[in-house]
Design an enzyme around this catalytic site. Structure first.
Site, PDB file in Angstrom:
ATOM      1  N   ASP A 170      66.158  -6.028  -2.368  1.00  0.00           N
ATOM      2  CA  ASP A 170      65.979  -7.409  -1.924  1.00  0.00           C
ATOM      3  C   ASP A 170      64.836  -7.454  -0.930  1.00  0.00           C
ATOM      4  OD1 ASP A 170      66.706 -10.250  -1.528  1.00  0.00           O
ATOM      5  OD2 ASP A 170      67.255  -9.559   0.472  1.00  0.00           O
ATOM      6  N   GLY A 189      63.026  -9.566   1.700  1.00  0.00           N
ATOM      7  CA  GLY A 189      63.159 -10.729   2.550  1.00  0.00           C
ATOM      8  C   GLY A 189      61.926 -10.919   3.415  1.00  0.00           C
ATOM      9  N   THR A 203      61.522 -10.595   6.621  1.00  0.00           N
ATOM     10  CA  THR A 203      61.322  -9.600   7.674  1.00  0.00           C
ATOM     11  C   THR A 203      61.682  -8.185   7.253  1.00  0.00           C
ATOM     12  OG1 THR A 203      63.540 -10.086   8.557  1.00  0.00           O
ATOM     13  CG2 THR A 203      61.683 -11.270   9.532  1.00  0.00           C
ATOM     14  N   ASN A 204      62.630  -8.041   6.309  1.00  0.00           N
ATOM     15  CA  ASN A 204      63.067  -6.707   5.896  1.00  0.00           C
ATOM     16  C   ASN A 204      63.206  -6.595   4.389  1.00  0.00           C
ATOM     17  OD1 ASN A 204      63.655  -5.311   8.540  1.00  0.00           O
ATOM     18  ND2 ASN A 204      65.016  -7.063   8.766  1.00  0.00           N
ATOM     19  N   ILE A 205      63.017  -5.385   3.904  1.00  0.00           N
ATOM     20  CA  ILE A 205      63.302  -5.047   2.510  1.00  0.00           C
ATOM     21  C   ILE A 205      64.505  -4.123   2.520  1.00  0.00           C
ATOM     22  CG2 ILE A 205      62.461  -3.874   0.442  1.00  0.00           C
ATOM     23  CD1 ILE A 205      59.611  -4.601   1.366  1.00  0.00           C
ATOM     24  N   SER A 252      65.962 -16.376  -4.685  1.00  0.00           N
ATOM     25  CA  SER A 252      66.721 -15.436  -5.512  1.00  0.00           C
ATOM     26  C   SER A 252      67.757 -14.673  -4.699  1.00  0.00           C
ATOM     27  CB  SER A 252      65.766 -14.453  -6.194  1.00  0.00           C
ATOM     28  OG  SER A 252      64.986 -13.760  -5.241  1.00  0.00           O
ATOM     29  N   ASP A 253      67.503 -14.504  -3.389  1.00  0.00           N
ATOM     30  CA  ASP A 253      68.491 -13.831  -2.543  1.00  0.00           C
ATOM     31  C   ASP A 253      69.763 -14.665  -2.415  1.00  0.00           C
ATOM     32  OD1 ASP A 253      67.063 -15.784  -1.126  1.00  0.00           O
ATOM     33  OD2 ASP A 253      67.237 -14.731   0.791  1.00  0.00           O
TER      34      ASP A 253
END
Length: 257
Positions: free
Chosen positions: A6, A8, A10-12, A108-109
């Site tokens: 996923d 995002g 700020t973070n993967i 999609s998240d």
């Protein structure tokens, strides 16, 4: 094995499944300017750390709300793993019927979170994701995504507070020992924490009021660790919900092939 990713703002986050069991998960900072080699090397390093090697990976599924990262990241997967990933996008089978005015606008998240919550815990369900933004997604008993809300995340709001106010320092976001603060740091912690909790609780109550019936409340997202245990209206905090949802979406699409 399946790798679920996923991407995002700020973070993967990266999850590794051995059949239906999540055997490892990792996180790295989202950076638009990274090359495909950088992303591919990082991904391979995480897999090696879990004693999972290229030949063990059967497939990869990716959800992303950062289009600028996708070209490099997707190429990194192809180059280092030799796999063309399944991308969660409008039209993909998820088991969730998005009944909003513009279904294609939903991240999609959020679809993956809803799939994970609905098929893991049943419906009706209100899914709350505590991330950069705080999102609320209501899925009815038939798996229909009927409504949602988006608000400022607790960390995003706090960053704006000290960025826009010259004399306020940057602080750790946590529950203060008391609301009866006597210094600036404690005053900020109390104000940020309790105002945010109150907003979450009021939002859940408003959903119940307008829907007119009860539902489960399932929370996820990295910042949920800070607040969920202090909100009795939340039934379950599941930090791996996005991975569960991506695995469900993957299985549904492979079944239809």
């Amino acid at each position: 094995m399946l790798v679920a990713i996923d991407i995002g703002n700020t973070n993967i986050t990266i999850g590794i499944f051995d059949q239906d069991t999540l055997i490892g998960n990792y996180r790295l900072t989202t950076k638009v300017r990274r090359t495909s080699d950088e992303y591919g090397f990082m991904l391979k390093t995480f897999l090696d750390n879990s004693k999972v090697y290229k030949e063990d990976i059967e497939d990869v599924i990716v959800s992303s709300v950062v289009p600028k990262v996708m070209h490099s990241f997707q190429n990194g997967i192809v180059k280092f793993l030799g796999i063309e990933p399944l991308i969660v996008r409008p039209g993909i089978k998820s088991g969730i019927s998005v009944q909003l005015e513009n279904p294609k606008s939903v991240g999609s998240d959020r679809i993956a979170d809803c799939a994970g919550a609905y098929f893991e815990y049943g419906g009706p369900v209100l899914v709350i994701d505590f991330g950069t933004a705080t999102t609320y997604d209501y899925v009815d008993e038939n798996g229909c995504f009927k409504a949602g809300s988006i608000s400022v995340g607790i960390e995003t709001g706090a960053n704006a507070l000290w960025a826009q106010t010259a004399q306020l320092p940057e602080i750790e976001i946590k529950r203060p020992t008391t609301i009866l603060a006597k210094n600036t740091k404690a005053e900020m912690q109390g104000g940020i924490f309790y105002q945010y909790l109150g907003g979450v609780e009021y939002t859940i109550k408003q959903y119940r009021k307008e829907i007119g019936k009860d539902f489960k409340v399932i929370a996820t997202g990295g910042l949920g660790r800070v607040v969920c245990s202090h909100i009795p209206l939340i039934d379950v905090y599941d930090p791996n919900l996005i991975f569960k949802g991506l695995k469900i979406i993957y299985d549904k699409n492979k079944e239809s092939e």
